[in-house]
Design an enzyme around this catalytic site. Sequence first.
Site, PDB file in Angstrom:
ATOM      1  N   GLY A   1      -1.007 -11.077  -6.005  1.00 56.58           N
ATOM      2  CA  GLY A   1      -2.416 -10.768  -6.172  1.00 56.58           C
ATOM      3  C   GLY A   1      -2.741  -9.340  -5.774  1.00 56.58           C
ATOM      4  O   GLY A   1      -3.588  -8.692  -6.392  1.00 56.58           O
TER       5      GLY A   1
ATOM      6  N   GLN B   1      -9.293  -6.976  -1.635  1.00 55.84           N
ATOM      7  CA  GLN B   1      -8.382  -6.236  -2.511  1.00 55.84           C
ATOM      8  C   GLN B   1      -9.132  -5.489  -3.603  1.00 55.84           C
ATOM      9  O   GLN B   1      -8.668  -4.439  -4.064  1.00 55.84           O
ATOM     10  CB  GLN B   1      -7.362  -7.201  -3.123  1.00 55.84           C
TER      11      GLN B   1
ATOM     12  N   SER C   1     -12.483 -10.222   4.885  1.00 59.37           N
ATOM     13  CA  SER C   1     -11.148  -9.685   5.199  1.00 59.37           C
ATOM     14  C   SER C   1     -11.211  -8.180   5.449  1.00 59.37           C
ATOM     15  O   SER C   1     -10.380  -7.410   4.969  1.00 59.37           O
ATOM     16  CB  SER C   1     -10.159 -10.008   4.076  1.00 59.37           C
TER      17      SER C   1
ATOM     18  N   ARG D   1      -5.629 -23.246  -0.711  1.00 57.90           N
ATOM     19  CA  ARG D   1      -4.883 -23.515   0.527  1.00 57.90           C
ATOM     20  C   ARG D   1      -5.619 -24.456   1.470  1.00 57.90           C
ATOM     21  O   ARG D   1      -4.979 -25.106   2.310  1.00 57.90           O
ATOM     22  CB  ARG D   1      -4.548 -22.190   1.236  1.00 57.90           C
TER      23      ARG D   1
ATOM     24  N   ASP E   1      -5.070 -15.334   5.614  1.00 52.74           N
ATOM     25  CA  ASP E   1      -3.654 -15.697   5.522  1.00 52.74           C
ATOM     26  C   ASP E   1      -3.169 -16.512   6.715  1.00 52.74           C
ATOM     27  O   ASP E   1      -2.073 -17.087   6.673  1.00 52.74           O
ATOM     28  CB  ASP E   1      -2.788 -14.442   5.372  1.00 52.74           C
TER      29      ASP E   1
ATOM     30  N   ARG F   1       0.820  -1.207   0.000  1.00 54.24           N
ATOM     31  CA  ARG F   1       0.000   0.000   0.000  1.00 54.24           C
ATOM     32  C   ARG F   1       0.857   1.260   0.000  1.00 54.24           C
ATOM     33  O   ARG F   1       0.528   2.241  -0.681  1.00 54.24           O
ATOM     34  CB  ARG F   1      -0.957  -0.033   1.203  1.00 54.24           C
TER      35      ARG F   1
ATOM     36  N   LYS G   1      -6.689 -18.247  -3.076  1.00 50.50           N
ATOM     37  CA  LYS G   1      -5.404 -17.581  -2.914  1.00 50.50           C
ATOM     38  C   LYS G   1      -4.420 -18.094  -3.971  1.00 50.50           C
ATOM     39  O   LYS G   1      -4.818 -18.553  -5.029  1.00 50.50           O
ATOM     40  CB  LYS G   1      -4.880 -17.809  -1.492  1.00 50.50           C
TER      41      LYS G   1
ATOM     42  N   ARG H   1      -6.397 -16.299 -10.500  1.00 45.66           N
ATOM     43  CA  ARG H   1      -7.061 -15.374  -9.580  1.00 45.66           C
ATOM     44  C   ARG H   1      -8.260 -14.703 -10.260  1.00 45.66           C
ATOM     45  O   ARG H   1      -8.119 -14.095 -11.324  1.00 45.66           O
ATOM     46  CB  ARG H   1      -6.086 -14.304  -9.091  1.00 45.66           C
TER      47      ARG H   1
ATOM     48  N   SER I   1     -13.040 -10.660  -2.534  1.00 44.02           N
ATOM     49  CA  SER I   1     -11.704 -10.206  -2.151  1.00 44.02           C
ATOM     50  C   SER I   1     -11.754  -8.770  -1.667  1.00 44.02           C
ATOM     51  O   SER I   1     -12.282  -7.890  -2.363  1.00 44.02           O
ATOM     52  CB  SER I   1     -10.739 -10.316  -3.335  1.00 44.02           C
TER      53      SER I   1
END
Length: 521
Positions: free
Chosen positions: A157, A232, A258, A418, A387, A33, A414, A185, A230
């Site tokens: 990502g 993001q 998240s 995972r 994570d 960031r 991810k 992704r 996401s």
Amino acid sequence: MKTPKGPFLEVHPVLVPPNALLLASPSKSATHRAILIGALTPHTVIENPLVSEDTLASLRLAEAIGARTSAEPATETGKRLLGTVGHGLVEAEALDVDGEDEETGVPGRWTCLPLSPLLAQGRVPRPLLAAQVRLHVERSGPKVRIRSDTVDVMNSGTTLRLGTALAALGDADVTLDGDTSLRTRPMGALLEALAALGAEVSADGADARPPVHVRGPLKPGRTELSGDVSSQFVSALLVAAQAVDGATEVALTTPPRSAPYIRLTIETLARFGGAVEERKEKGANGPTYTISGPRPLQATRYVVPGDWSSAAFPLVAAAVTGGRTILAAMEREGPQGDRAVLDVLEATGCTVTWEPDPERPGAELLTVSAPVGPLKPFEHGFADTPDLFPALAVLAARTDGTSRLFDAAHVRLKECDRVAAMAEVLDAVGVPVAEEKDGVTVHGAADRPLRAAVLDTRDDHRILMAAAVLGLVGPGPFWLSGPASYHVSYPRFRMDLDALGGESRVVDQAEVAPDATGGAS
């Protein structure tokens, strides 16, 4: 199950419970960031950055949208730089990251090294990955000026998502692509949101997967997207909207996944003079964010805090080996959601303490100590902490009972799936585990011996690091595919792994025990 091919990271168990003092790895999320927001400021200086393969991708993206980047030794005198090269410590007047012997860190002299030539060539200078450096990100003018029509974001990502929105601020065609893992992704929700704000977007992969093509400029307006894929995507829009001439509204149709990462973005923007208004509209399922642009983001000196996502691995290592880990340079407060690892560790019976750091005025040392008896089982939902899944799966394997890891369907999206990857790792070494749609149930045992195995880490840095921590338990050893993937997020990982009392080395296929391949995942 397939048997992966070498080379492998061979990990041997600890001989005695560890008692290690480690310097925390800098936050990858905060470094991303700072770099990408810094690309919209006149000049940003980033102290204590994580210089890893992922964050180098963000530096490359910053260059592509018109910024200039450089690095210098972090010490004030510039005469001493301590870092790691490969797996050894290097101490010299500086690290020669552009010399003939890049892997061995030949001593050289530099005060400020432009990164443009290295990034343009797609090179990842290993000495720079673990050196203590200060990064500079400088913007050449008031508007985003696209300087590269293709950007390789490798495996990052975060760079892909935030970079796609930032590239949409320009008025030229840009393609963002990466490695095989990155091409899995999903990008559909973000591309639709950008299209609603005037960008021209497309993707070559099935279901809107990379390579991604984008052309701006973005226009003010309102866009909607689901918050459950996401965070993001949301962060990308919040950052890019700072430079849009007019008011932008980003409305989430579902509660955000998240959410701490969105808070991190908002708080980081505030440090640079940015602003985001958050409100809940009547009858809405998620929040609406309003950005009144363009915001004149300021030149800033930003200090990156320690990374809780990476810290989880040495902290869990203390718990599963019956030892103690002390971490310097961690922040007790702040927006990083993965601080929740401490709550889980305490639930298993570990002791968590904070005390003043005698070497760093105003800072604290974090200590996690394993209990005298067995670890207690736990339950944890991963809506805000995806994570942490690999590290906590390892922790669950050594508890004395059944642990449940749930609300983790998004963890399958991810760098790899995972959930499936950790279920296979645990099964391969002899831990009973049931894979479910949104997580796993792990039937742990504090005294269960783990069998030696060759493990497929799917070239995922967090799967590799989790499996390596489990390898400290023994009797092992483990052989892990993708032995260098930790450079993505935690370049000092192997050095810290050995400091915890383990022993690791890179070996080829011929050095793997013949009877271990039957446990491959």
